[in-house]
Scaffold this motif. Structure first.
Motif, PDB file in Angstrom:
ATOM      1  N   LEU A   1       0.815  -1.221   0.000  1.00  0.00           N
ATOM      2  CA  LEU A   1       0.000   0.000   0.000  1.00  0.00           C
ATOM      3  C   LEU A   1       0.844   1.265   0.000  1.00  0.00           C
ATOM      4  N   PRO A   2       1.847   1.390   0.879  1.00  0.00           N
ATOM      5  CA  PRO A   2       2.685   2.600   0.792  1.00  0.00           C
ATOM      6  C   PRO A   2       3.459   2.693  -0.514  1.00  0.00           C
ATOM      7  N   ALA A   3       3.856   1.541  -1.081  1.00  0.00           N
ATOM      8  CA  ALA A   3       4.550   1.576  -2.368  1.00  0.00           C
ATOM      9  C   ALA A   3       3.622   2.065  -3.464  1.00  0.00           C
ATOM     10  N   LEU A   4       2.389   1.598  -3.451  1.00  0.00           N
ATOM     11  CA  LEU A   4       1.403   2.053  -4.441  1.00  0.00           C
ATOM     12  C   LEU A   4       1.137   3.543  -4.285  1.00  0.00           C
ATOM     13  N   ALA A   5       1.076   4.016  -3.047  1.00  0.00           N
ATOM     14  CA  ALA A   5       0.890   5.453  -2.816  1.00  0.00           C
ATOM     15  C   ALA A   5       2.089   6.242  -3.327  1.00  0.00           C
ATOM     16  N   ALA A   6       3.283   5.684  -3.165  1.00  0.00           N
ATOM     17  CA  ALA A   6       4.494   6.380  -3.631  1.00  0.00           C
ATOM     18  C   ALA A   6       4.490   6.529  -5.143  1.00  0.00           C
ATOM     19  N   VAL A   7       4.215   5.439  -5.876  1.00  0.00           N
ATOM     20  CA  VAL A   7       4.202   5.559  -7.334  1.00  0.00           C
ATOM     21  C   VAL A   7       3.029   6.416  -7.788  1.00  0.00           C
ATOM     22  N   GLY A   8       1.940   6.401  -7.007  1.00  0.00           N
ATOM     23  CA  GLY A   8       0.781   7.220  -7.360  1.00  0.00           C
ATOM     24  C   GLY A   8       1.048   8.702  -7.247  1.00  0.00           C
ATOM     25  N   GLY A   9       2.009   9.068  -6.405  1.00  0.00           N
ATOM     26  CA  GLY A   9       2.337  10.477  -6.241  1.00  0.00           C
ATOM     27  C   GLY A   9       3.578  10.900  -6.988  1.00  0.00           C
ATOM     28  N   SER A  10       4.041  10.057  -7.911  1.00  0.00           N
ATOM     29  CA  SER A  10       5.293  10.335  -8.614  1.00  0.00           C
ATOM     30  C   SER A  10       5.058  10.667 -10.078  1.00  0.00           C
ATOM     31  N   ILE A  11       5.964  11.470 -10.618  1.00  0.00           N
ATOM     32  CA  ILE A  11       5.891  11.845 -12.027  1.00  0.00           C
ATOM     33  C   ILE A  11       6.741  10.919 -12.892  1.00  0.00           C
ATOM     34  N   HIS A  12       7.655  10.191 -12.237  1.00  0.00           N
ATOM     35  CA  HIS A  12       8.491   9.236 -12.963  1.00  0.00           C
ATOM     36  C   HIS A  12       8.839   8.090 -12.034  1.00  0.00           C
ATOM     37  N   VAL A  13       8.863   6.865 -12.590  1.00  0.00           N
ATOM     38  CA  VAL A  13       9.172   5.656 -11.823  1.00  0.00           C
ATOM     39  C   VAL A  13      10.263   4.888 -12.554  1.00  0.00           C
ATOM     40  N   HIS A  14      11.270   4.458 -11.804  1.00  0.00           N
ATOM     41  CA  HIS A  14      12.377   3.683 -12.379  1.00  0.00           C
ATOM     42  C   HIS A  14      12.517   2.350 -11.674  1.00  0.00           C
ATOM     43  N   THR A  15      12.882   1.309 -12.439  1.00  0.00           N
ATOM     44  CA  THR A  15      13.193   0.011 -11.844  1.00  0.00           C
ATOM     45  C   THR A  15      14.186  -0.728 -12.720  1.00  0.00           C
ATOM     46  N   GLY A  16      14.582  -1.915 -12.259  1.00  0.00           N
ATOM     47  CA  GLY A  16      15.488  -2.745 -13.043  1.00  0.00           C
ATOM     48  C   GLY A  16      16.293  -3.672 -12.182  1.00  0.00           C
ATOM     49  N   SER A  17      17.282  -4.304 -12.802  1.00  0.00           N
ATOM     50  CA  SER A  17      18.229  -5.191 -12.160  1.00  0.00           C
ATOM     51  C   SER A  17      17.518  -6.371 -11.497  1.00  0.00           C
ATOM     52  N   ILE A  18      17.963  -6.744 -10.303  1.00  0.00           N
ATOM     53  CA  ILE A  18      17.447  -7.925  -9.614  1.00  0.00           C
ATOM     54  C   ILE A  18      15.955  -7.802  -9.342  1.00  0.00           C
ATOM     55  N   ALA A  19      15.484  -6.590  -9.076  1.00  0.00           N
ATOM     56  CA  ALA A  19      14.077  -6.380  -8.734  1.00  0.00           C
ATOM     57  C   ALA A  19      13.123  -6.808  -9.835  1.00  0.00           C
TER      58      ALA A  19
END
Length: 326
Positions: free
Chosen positions: A116-134
């Motif tokens: 839930l906090p992760a979803l709220a974080a991406v919901g309040g962001s203008i850009h999201v990055h990921t990669g690598s092991i994740a």
């Protein structure tokens, strides 16, 4: 707000032939040294040092390595959303007398409990990055993809496969997973080593073109000392690496990625509403963006460890833009 999703770990370098204390620590000079790391963590630090408010959705435990990571993130002003229950991940490199390393990994990737906090974080962001092991290691890879897909309605997305064959040796499975994330992204960055491992039967240029067809607006390739190539549907930029006295190359690709994100933010080319802006970068803007990220990688190479530059050290994207037009 920028949100990065991915692993935090401690890189442990064990050099039994080096004299000194065996106590691990981020600044000790003995035979065993430990430093906060992980590609997404490095990107988050790089972005934060460029003046962008940054979240990191990650995992580490309340153990001594986790506390080392936490201090590092706090000192860089990063807001942490933390899940999972396993011990803090480590990657240990043991050096032989010639300096060659053998690696041992103790890695887990699970952000259970932070949904839930992760979803709220991406919901309040203008850009999201990921990669690598994740993006490849279960069970957290599924949560990562879910967050990326949820972000696309309002944020641009970037992805760096940063392949780790020692952890996911099945290149066919890694290729399939990488293409899922490429298709969900607006900006993709890879190294020449990544593409050679994922696609041994085609050239890097062919792989970049194929990734563009999957949906991203921009694909960047880093080639170490040969410098980067950045392509869009409208143009292509290639440049040499900046001349620098190299301390090591640790974190250089992550600094390049952070430079791309920071540069795009300065070009007002992040956020779902800016997707058309991102797709329409003109040749001068594309060159300035590549030069900005290239300079970030060079500065990181000039000093030991994953130590990305601040915005003051990197200078302005406007200066790069002016130079590219001159």
């Amino acid at each position: 707000m920028i949100t990065v999703i991915g692993e935090s770990l401690v890189d442990i370098i064990n050099d039994p032939h080096r004299a000194g204390s065996t106590q691990a620590g981020p600044t000790q000079s003995g035979p065993t040294q430990a430093h906060p790391g992980g590609s997404p963590l490095n990107v988050a630090v790089g972005v934060a040092r460029l003046g962008l408010a940054t979240n990191l959705v990650t995992h580490y435990a309340d153990d001594r390595y986790g506390l080392m990571i936490e201090e590092h993130l706090e000192s860089n002003g990063i807001t942490v959303i933390r899940g999972g229950s396993a011990p803090t991940s480590t990657a240990t490199a043991t050096l032989n007398p010639g300096g060659a390393a053998t690696y041992a990994f103790d890695i887990s990737w699970d952000i259970n409990g932070a949904s839930l906090p992760a979803l709220a974080a991406v919901g309040g962001s203008i850009h999201v990055h990921t990669g690598s092991i994740a993006a490849v290691l279960a069970p957290g890879d599924h949560a990562t993809l879910t967050l990326v897909k949820a972000a696309r309605a309002h944020a641009t997305v970037s992805y760096d496969p940063n392949c780790r064959p020692g952890l996911s040796p099945d290149s066919a499975a890694a290729r399939t997973q990488a293409e899922v994330f490429v298709a969900a992204s607006d900006v993709v960055k890879a190294s020449d080593e990544d593409l050679a491992w994922l696609y041994p039967d085609r050239t890097p240029e062919e792989s970049m073109a194929a990734w563009l067809e999957l949906g991203p607006a921009l694909v960047a390739l880093t080639r170490g000392a040969d410098g980067p190539v950045v392509v869009t549907r409208r143009g292509r930029v290639e440049m040499a690496a900046e001349p620098v006295s190299v301390a090591d190359t640790v974190g250089a690709g992550d600094s390049f990625m952070a430079g791309l994100i920071g540069g795009l933010a300065r070009l007002d080319a992040v956020g779902a509403a800016a997707r058309s802006r991102l797709a329409d970068l003109d040749p001068g803007e594309l060159h300035a963006l590549a030069a900005y990220a290239n300079r970030a990688a060079a500065i990181t190479c000039s000093r030991p460890g994953a130590n990305p530059p601040t915005s003051a050290e990197l200078g302005s994207l406007t200066g790069s833009l002016t130079a590219s037009e001159g």
